[in-house]
Design an enzyme around this catalytic site. Structure first.
Site, PDB file in Angstrom:
ATOM      1  N   SER A  28      39.189   4.990  10.255  1.00  0.00           N
ATOM      2  CA  SER A  28      39.051   5.858   9.079  1.00  0.00           C
ATOM      3  C   SER A  28      38.870   7.288   9.540  1.00  0.00           C
ATOM      4  CB  SER A  28      37.831   5.434   8.254  1.00  0.00           C
ATOM      5  OG  SER A  28      37.489   6.400   7.283  1.00  0.00           O
ATOM      6  N   TYR A  80      29.194   2.323   7.137  1.00  0.00           N
ATOM      7  CA  TYR A  80      30.654   2.234   7.162  1.00  0.00           C
ATOM      8  C   TYR A  80      31.236   3.195   8.193  1.00  0.00           C
ATOM      9  CZ  TYR A  80      35.461   2.905   5.400  1.00  0.00           C
ATOM     10  OH  TYR A  80      36.824   3.013   5.279  1.00  0.00           O
TER      11      TYR A  80
END
Length: 279
Positions: free
Chosen positions: A172, A185
């Site tokens: 990400s 995350y």
């Protein structure tokens, strides 16, 4: 471009999203780039995983669709794979359980005899404005689903991967531009990028490639299921292209990394961020 304010219960389903994400259902056209390959994709019921499954099937690959419990979404992915003339195996279960990770690979081998492409894509996130609000069990679960599952899947798959096989981890933009409210995350996404770089070096002598993809904001069920309504409405506006990406816009990168055309691409982290640079 904005989305209407909306929220769902995790893990979320595309059936309740407005507007519906574009997975390339009506647009992706294959050209045989993955002909005859066997691909395992986690989180393939919706979002990026679904778009990758559709693209892989239209490029000629058989697809194993791993997902948690979003049965309606997963069955739709199966239909698209089979409509492309490829075989689909649908496996439901919790990737936080190492035994289930091994089961996914074993069922793939039982059905197809090998693994050519492994896409570790499933992920969990939750938005928390303070560190104190993150439950201990949520921290453990996020690491188990996002990171440990990647390890267990790769470890189980390696004996069944030949020279020319490809491993792809979904990292990400949070890997080096971490959102403070997505702390667990973001930490896992940085670790995925790091682990993939290690795998590329560790597996080079076997001829197995490992790369990661670093998406920016992408319109998937994870967003309305894990973010406040006001953040959902403005989701994606912060990037230079001023909109969230669609899953279909990620799929071509996963196709390239899985294909034999990328035979010299290993250890890469490919940014698909709507204009935000990553280091």
């Amino acid at each position: 471009m904005t989305q209407p304010p909306q929220q769902q219960q995790p893990p979320g389903t595309e059936q309740e999203m407005t507007p519906k994400p574009d997975h390339g259902e009506d647009s992706y056209q294959g050209s045989g780039r993955l002909e005859g390959k066997v691909a395992v994709i986690t989180g393939a019921d919706s979002g990026i995983g679904k778009a990758v499954a559709i693209a892989y099937a239209r490029e000629g690959a058989d697809v194993v669709i791993s997902y948690l419990n979003e049965h309606e979404d997963a069955e739709e992915t199966r239909r698209f794979v089979e409509d492309a003339g490829r075989r689909a195996v649908v496996i439901s279960g919790d990737l936080a359980d190492p035994a289930h990770c091994r089961e996914i690979i074993q069922k793939t081998v039982d059905e197809f005899g090998r693994v050519d492409v492994l896409v570790s894509n499933a992920a969990f996130q939750m938005n928390h404005p303070t560190l104190e609000e993150i439950p201990d069990e949520e921290w453990d679960m996020t690491l188990a689903i996002n990171l440990s599952a990647y390890f267990h899947l790769v470890k189980a798959a390696l004996p069944h991967m030949a020279e020319g096989s490809s491993i792809i981890g979904s990292s990400s933009v949070n890997s080096d531009m971490p959102s403070p409210t997505l702390l667990p995350y973001a930490a896992t996404k940085a670790a995925i990028a790091n682990m993939t770089a290690s795998l590329a070096q560790l597996l080079a002598e076997r001829g197995i490639r490992a790369n990661s993809v670093a998406p920016g904001p992408v319109w998937t069920p994870l967003i309305p299921a894990t973010m406040p309504e006001e953040k959902v409405e403005s989701f994606g506006q912060q990037v230079p292209l001023e909109r969230a990406g669609q899953p279909a816009e990620l799929a071509p990168v996963y196709v390239m990394l899985a294909s034999d055309e990328a035979s010299y691409v290993s250890g890469a982290r490919v940014a698909v961020t709507g204009g935000n640079p990553i280091l």
